[in-house]
Design an enzyme around this catalytic site. Structure first.
Site, PDB file in Angstrom:
ATOM      1  CE  LYS A  83     -13.082  43.117  51.947  1.00 30.29           C
ATOM      2  NZ  LYS A  83     -14.028  43.201  52.930  1.00 30.29           N
TER       3      LYS A  83
HETATM    4  C1  E4P Z   1     -16.957  43.906  52.133  1.00 28.64           C
HETATM    5  O1  E4P Z   1     -16.359  43.222  51.864  1.00 28.64           O
HETATM    6  C2  E4P Z   1     -17.875  44.857  53.433  1.00 28.64           C
HETATM    7  O2  E4P Z   1     -16.716  44.545  54.754  1.00 28.64           O
HETATM    8  C3  E4P Z   1     -18.645  46.047  53.527  1.00 28.64           C
HETATM    9  O3  E4P Z   1     -19.982  45.000  52.604  1.00 28.64           O
HETATM   10  C4  E4P Z   1     -18.784  47.375  53.413  1.00 28.64           C
HETATM   11  O4  E4P Z   1     -20.362  47.592  53.541  1.00 28.64           O
HETATM   12  P1  E4P Z   1     -20.767  49.214  54.540  1.00 28.64           P
HETATM   13  O5  E4P Z   1     -20.310  49.690  53.088  1.00 28.64           O
HETATM   14  O6  E4P Z   1     -21.875  49.027  54.740  1.00 28.64           O
HETATM   15  O7  E4P Z   1     -19.244  49.495  55.386  1.00 28.64           O
END
Ligand code: E4P
Length: 214
Positions: A83
């Site tokens: 990522k």
């Molecule tokens: C995605 O890959 C992220 O880990 C996640 O969806 C972030 O979500 P949040 O905005 O609730 O922290």
């Protein structure tokens, strides 16, 4: 539609493993779990439970360091997806990891269609647009999903739209209606999607009528 669990909680992952196609993680989730110092062990255990893509984020700043970190992460298991943030450096790293090492990337923190266009051109396996965080600032997060799905379809990009920052079951249903390839959800929302009070009520009536329960 691929459904991923946005979690590093091993109990949640074991509970919901039959319903999910993969896992997404982020530095905040790992830090809050208390496993920051031994996160590679945690990721390795997650990969032994879930055979689909497991996204793990780099924390380096430069593309040289991001690529090094990505190569290290990819050695943990064959289903790791690296990522990377949607920055200049993240896009360069994505291109390098894919073209030079065939390591797939999930480009995260996407908030505009233009960013998504460049992620696809960099060869990202997934683009993660954050719908909830856009809703939080009074922008319609799902309209971003619609725009990206249209753009990717217009040019036949292979990058999968992985809807992230999901706050409700309605986000999931609307993303599916728009044709998003994948979505990542917290455990609470996955449970809300599966369960329904009328199902519980109907089952209780059937069991009572059948004489199973009083
Ligand atoms: C995605 O890959 C992220 O880990 C996640 O969806 C972030 O979500 P949040 O905005 O609730 O922290």
């Amino acid at each position: 539609m691929e459904i991923f669990l946005d979690s590093v909680d091993l109990n949640e992952i074991k509970e919901l493993k039959e319903f999910i196609d993969g896992i997404t993680t982020n530095p905040s989730l790992i830090a809050k779990s208390g496993h920051k110092d031994k996160y590679e062990d945690l990721v390795s255990e997650i990969c032994s439970i879930i055979k689909g893509p497991v996204s793990v984020e780099v924390v380096a700043d430069s593309h040289e360091d991001m690529v090094k970190e990505g190569l290290k992460l990819a050695k943990i298991a064959s289903n790791i997806v690296v990522k990377l943030p949607l920055t200049h450096e993240g896009l360069i790293s994505c291109k390098k990891l894919w073209t030079e090492h065939k390591i797939p990337a999930n480009i995260t923190l996407c908030f505009s269609p233009g960013q998504a266009l460049f992620a696809a051109k960099a060869g990202a396996c997934f683009i993660s647009p954050f719908v909830g965080r856009l809703d939080d600032i009074s922008y319609d997060g799902l309209s971003l999903i619609e725009d990206i799905c249209t753009i990717y379809s217009n040019y036949n990009f292979k990058t999968k739209v992985l809807v992230a920052s999901v706050r409700s079951p309605a986000h999931v249903i609307e993303a599916a209606r728009l044709g998003a390839h994948s979505i990542t959800v917290p455990a609470k929302i996955l449970r809300q999607l599966i369960n329904h009070p009328l199902t519980d009520q109907g089952l209780a009536i059937f069991e009572k009528d059948w004489g199973v329960k009083q």
